[in-house]
Design a protein around this motif. Structure first.
Motif, mmCIF file in Angstrom:
data_model
loop_
_atom_site.group_PDB
_atom_site.id
_atom_site.type_symbol
_atom_site.label_atom_id
_atom_site.label_comp_id
_atom_site.label_asym_id
_atom_site.label_seq_id
_atom_site.Cartn_x
_atom_site.Cartn_y
_atom_site.Cartn_z
ATOM 1 N N GLY A 74 0.802 -1.214 0.000
ATOM 2 C CA GLY A 74 0.000 0.000 0.000
ATOM 3 C C GLY A 74 0.833 1.262 0.000
ATOM 4 N N THR A 75 0.201 2.345 0.423
ATOM 5 C CA THR A 75 0.825 3.669 0.318
ATOM 6 C C THR A 75 1.894 3.919 1.375
ATOM 7 O OG1 THR A 75 -1.019 4.553 1.619
ATOM 8 C CG2 THR A 75 -1.171 4.729 -0.782
ATOM 9 N N ALA A 76 1.936 3.117 2.436
ATOM 10 C CA ALA A 76 2.978 3.225 3.468
ATOM 11 C C ALA A 76 3.189 4.670 3.917
ATOM 12 C CB ALA A 76 4.291 2.615 2.959
ATOM 13 N N LEU A 77 2.124 5.292 4.380
ATOM 14 C CA LEU A 77 2.183 6.701 4.757
ATOM 15 C C LEU A 77 3.245 6.977 5.813
ATOM 16 C CD1 LEU A 77 -1.658 7.389 4.910
ATOM 17 C CD2 LEU A 77 -0.085 8.055 3.093
ATOM 18 N N ASP A 78 3.493 6.000 6.668
ATOM 19 C CA ASP A 78 4.494 6.197 7.726
ATOM 20 C C ASP A 78 5.920 6.261 7.188
ATOM 21 O OD1 ASP A 78 4.074 3.468 7.052
ATOM 22 O OD2 ASP A 78 5.146 2.842 8.848
ATOM 23 N N LEU A 79 6.132 5.729 5.982
ATOM 24 C CA LEU A 79 7.464 5.747 5.374
ATOM 25 C C LEU A 79 7.645 6.869 4.357
ATOM 26 C CD1 LEU A 79 8.105 1.941 4.727
ATOM 27 C CD2 LEU A 79 8.971 3.336 6.619
ATOM 28 N N ALA A 80 6.541 7.483 3.935
ATOM 29 C CA ALA A 80 6.618 8.492 2.883
ATOM 30 C C ALA A 80 7.512 9.650 3.296
ATOM 31 C CB ALA A 80 5.227 9.012 2.549
ATOM 32 N N GLY A 81 8.426 10.001 2.417
ATOM 33 C CA GLY A 81 9.314 11.125 2.662
ATOM 34 C C GLY A 81 10.499 10.821 3.548
ATOM 35 N N THR A 82 10.612 9.583 4.050
ATOM 36 C CA THR A 82 11.715 9.244 4.961
ATOM 37 C C THR A 82 12.932 8.703 4.236
ATOM 38 O OG1 THR A 82 11.027 6.941 5.312
ATOM 39 C CG2 THR A 82 10.008 8.636 6.720
ATOM 40 N N GLY A 83 12.755 8.265 2.986
ATOM 41 C CA GLY A 83 13.851 7.648 2.261
ATOM 42 C C GLY A 83 14.078 6.198 2.636
ATOM 43 N N ARG A 84 13.197 5.623 3.467
ATOM 44 C CA ARG A 84 13.385 4.245 3.935
ATOM 45 C C ARG A 84 12.528 3.231 3.193
ATOM 46 N NH1 ARG A 84 11.515 3.393 8.656
ATOM 47 N NH2 ARG A 84 10.568 5.397 9.191
ATOM 48 N N ALA A 85 11.670 3.688 2.290
ATOM 49 C CA ALA A 85 10.810 2.755 1.553
ATOM 50 C C ALA A 85 11.633 1.980 0.524
ATOM 51 C CB ALA A 85 9.683 3.513 0.869
ATOM 52 N N ASP A 86 11.317 0.699 0.370
ATOM 53 C CA ASP A 86 12.047 -0.201 -0.524
ATOM 54 C C ASP A 86 11.349 -0.244 -1.882
ATOM 55 O OD1 ASP A 86 13.267 -2.320 -1.844
ATOM 56 O OD2 ASP A 86 13.352 -3.598 -0.078
ATOM 57 N N ALA A 87 12.100 0.017 -2.936
ATOM 58 C CA ALA A 87 11.535 0.042 -4.289
ATOM 59 C C ALA A 87 11.515 -1.320 -4.960
ATOM 60 C CB ALA A 87 12.327 1.016 -5.162
ATOM 61 N N GLY A 88 11.841 -2.391 -4.224
ATOM 62 C CA GLY A 88 11.962 -3.712 -4.839
ATOM 63 C C GLY A 88 10.708 -4.179 -5.557
ATOM 64 N N SER A 89 9.541 -3.954 -4.961
ATOM 65 C CA SER A 89 8.296 -4.412 -5.587
ATOM 66 C C SER A 89 8.002 -3.624 -6.862
ATOM 67 C CB SER A 89 7.134 -4.286 -4.598
ATOM 68 O OG SER A 89 5.932 -4.736 -5.177
ATOM 69 N N LEU A 90 8.247 -2.318 -6.847
ATOM 70 C CA LEU A 90 8.004 -1.517 -8.048
ATOM 71 C C LEU A 90 8.966 -1.911 -9.162
ATOM 72 C CD1 LEU A 90 6.377 0.682 -9.417
ATOM 73 C CD2 LEU A 90 7.981 2.377 -8.483
ATOM 74 N N ILE A 91 10.211 -2.178 -8.813
ATOM 75 C CA ILE A 91 11.175 -2.635 -9.820
ATOM 76 C C ILE A 91 10.712 -3.953 -10.429
ATOM 77 C CG2 ILE A 91 13.528 -3.532 -10.116
ATOM 78 C CD1 ILE A 91 14.386 -1.453 -7.974
ATOM 79 N N ALA A 92 10.237 -4.870 -9.581
ATOM 80 C CA ALA A 92 9.733 -6.150 -10.083
ATOM 81 C C ALA A 92 8.505 -5.952 -10.962
ATOM 82 C CB ALA A 92 9.409 -7.078 -8.911
ATOM 83 N N ALA A 93 7.640 -4.996 -10.601
ATOM 84 C CA ALA A 93 6.452 -4.719 -11.407
ATOM 85 C C ALA A 93 6.836 -4.190 -12.783
ATOM 86 C CB ALA A 93 5.547 -3.724 -10.692
ATOM 87 N N ILE A 94 7.866 -3.341 -12.832
ATOM 88 C CA ILE A 94 8.337 -2.830 -14.124
ATOM 89 C C ILE A 94 8.975 -3.958 -14.933
ATOM 90 C CG2 ILE A 94 9.871 -1.201 -15.275
ATOM 91 C CD1 ILE A 94 9.554 0.636 -12.812
ATOM 92 N N ASP A 95 9.801 -4.775 -14.274
ATOM 93 C CA ASP A 95 10.391 -5.943 -14.947
ATOM 94 C C ASP A 95 9.313 -6.770 -15.642
ATOM 95 O OD1 ASP A 95 13.078 -5.576 -14.291
ATOM 96 O OD2 ASP A 95 13.008 -6.866 -12.518
ATOM 97 N N THR A 96 8.243 -7.056 -14.907
ATOM 98 C CA THR A 96 7.186 -7.913 -15.425
ATOM 99 C C THR A 96 6.416 -7.231 -16.546
ATOM 100 O OG1 THR A 96 6.989 -9.003 -13.280
ATOM 101 C CG2 THR A 96 5.142 -9.263 -14.807
ATOM 102 N N ALA A 97 6.123 -5.943 -16.388
ATOM 103 C CA ALA A 97 5.416 -5.207 -17.440
ATOM 104 C C ALA A 97 6.208 -5.226 -18.740
ATOM 105 C CB ALA A 97 5.151 -3.772 -16.997
ATOM 106 N N VAL A 98 7.507 -5.010 -18.642
ATOM 107 C CA VAL A 98 8.356 -5.029 -19.835
ATOM 108 C C VAL A 98 8.357 -6.428 -20.461
ATOM 109 C CG1 VAL A 98 10.738 -4.811 -20.666
ATOM 110 C CG2 VAL A 98 9.802 -3.110 -19.081
ATOM 111 N N ALA A 99 8.507 -7.465 -19.631
ATOM 112 C CA ALA A 99 8.527 -8.825 -20.156
ATOM 113 C C ALA A 99 7.202 -9.204 -20.797
ATOM 114 C CB ALA A 99 8.861 -9.803 -19.027
ATOM 115 N N MET A 100 6.085 -8.815 -20.151
ATOM 116 C CA MET A 100 4.761 -9.119 -20.719
ATOM 117 C C MET A 100 4.563 -8.411 -22.051
ATOM 118 S SD MET A 100 2.376 -8.924 -17.279
ATOM 119 C CE MET A 100 0.820 -9.227 -18.137
ATOM 120 N N ALA A 101 4.984 -7.159 -22.126
ATOM 121 C CA ALA A 101 4.827 -6.413 -23.367
ATOM 122 C C ALA A 101 5.650 -7.033 -24.490
ATOM 123 C CB ALA A 101 5.233 -4.959 -23.156
#
Length: 327
Positions: A294-321
């Motif tokens: 989700g939006t992880a409001l407690d982490l927003a703006g802290t620089g501590r959020a992990d981008a791993g899931s978004l990177i994986a989502a982009i990987d998959t979108a590119v592969a599917m396309a």
């Protein structure tokens, strides 16, 4: 690298401006040139917001394959603090991405998390990304599938999505399960490159109903659906008790598990893959992937959020396309 004249174009909606979506987009696309060479990215967002969350105005410098398509916030956004005034801004990003994908401008869309309550508080009834995508693309049935990563990732699709538990049994029908299996089968072939997907199907009740003693949905609905699906050439064994199905000895030969309801399959998937898992909407005329959080409001703006899931989502979108293009 994509062939000349055939460069893939991916839209990224940055989601709730008070959440982690904008900064995760920055972090993910910092790897764009190395990870996705030849792919162009359109970041749908308020430009000033992206500059603020990036911590530097030149985060796009040197990368001609990334552009921000500016959409102005309704009111300034503060990290961690929701404001219903920006609900329609969030929905506008999604509408632009959907329209662009439907017209062929984008080959796929990747969605950062949004806050359902903000959109509803803005006066727009909104159940979730999946349902909204189905409505906007005039798709009668879509399937939510979450997936991990790796050579043979765990994938879990859902026969029902955001329903109260008391409504699940009535929502399960023979036709509905057959249609769901058909969508999974077709999309795993067309966009994941699996020649003959194997889809394991759970029961609904404890011990898959125990021959009717603990419920008849397996006898009256699920098993007849599986018989029909197999007659259509779909490899869909089951129904299996959900409490024992998620073991390596069963999953090693499976391409997907179809669970009957949201909290039957997703806790296992998220335990196994959280932070690197993704959400894929199957059955759409467009490609859409998303993060598994989700939006992880407690982490927003802290620089501590992990981008791993978004990177994986982009990987998959590119592969599917790429799979869809090659099909």
């Amino acid at each position: 690298m994509e062939p000349a004249g055939r460069v893939l174009s991916i839209a990224i909606t940055t989601g709730e401006p008070a959440g982690v979506g904008p900064e995760l987009t920055v972090a993910a696309l910092a790897q764009a040139a190395e990870r996705w060479p030849g792919v162009t990215f359109s970041v749908l967002a308020d430009r000033d917001l992206m500059t603020e969350r990036a911590g530097a105005s030149a985060w796009l410098s040197g990368s001609a394959l990334i552009e921000i398509e500016h959409h102005a916030l309704s009111v300034p956004a503060k990290a961690g603090t929701l404001d219903a005034a920006n609900g329609r801004y969030v929905l506008g990003l999604l509408d632009t991405a959907i329209d662009g994908a439907m017209s062929g401008r984008f080959d796929a869309i990747v969605t950062a998390p949004l806050q359902k309550s903000t959109i509803n508080d803005a006066g727009v009834p909104f159940t979730g990304h999946t349902e909204y995508l189905a409505e906007r693309t005039h798709t009668p049935r879509v399937v939510m599938m979450l997936a991990g990563s790796g050579e043979r990732p765990l994938r879990v699709a859902l026969a029902t999505t955001h329903l109260p538990l008391k409504d699940v049994s009535a929502a399960l029908t023979v036709d509905g399960i057959v249609d769901t299996l058909d969508i999974i089968h077709r999309d795993l072939k067309a966009m994941f490159g699996l020649p003959q997907p194997r889809i394991l199907v759970t029961g609904l009740n404890p011990h898959a109903g125990e021959n009717g003693y603990l419920g008849r949905e397996e006898i009256d609905v699920i098993t007849p659906a599986l018989v029909r699906a197999r007659e259509m050439g779909i490899d869909a064994p089951g129904p299996y008790p959900a409490d024992t199905l998620f073991q390596p000895r069963y999953l090693k030969d499976a391409d997907c598990v179809l669970a009957m309801f949201h909290d039957q399959g997703l806790p296992v998937l998220k335990y196994a893959t959280f932070g690197e898992g993704i959400n894929v909407t199957l059955g759409l005329p467009i490609i859409r992937t998303s993060v598994d959080h989700g939006t992880a409001l407690d982490l927003a703006g802290t620089g501590r959020a992990d981008a791993g899931s978004l990177i994986a989502a982009i990987d998959t979108a590119v592969a599917m396309a790429r799979h869809r293009r090659a099909a």
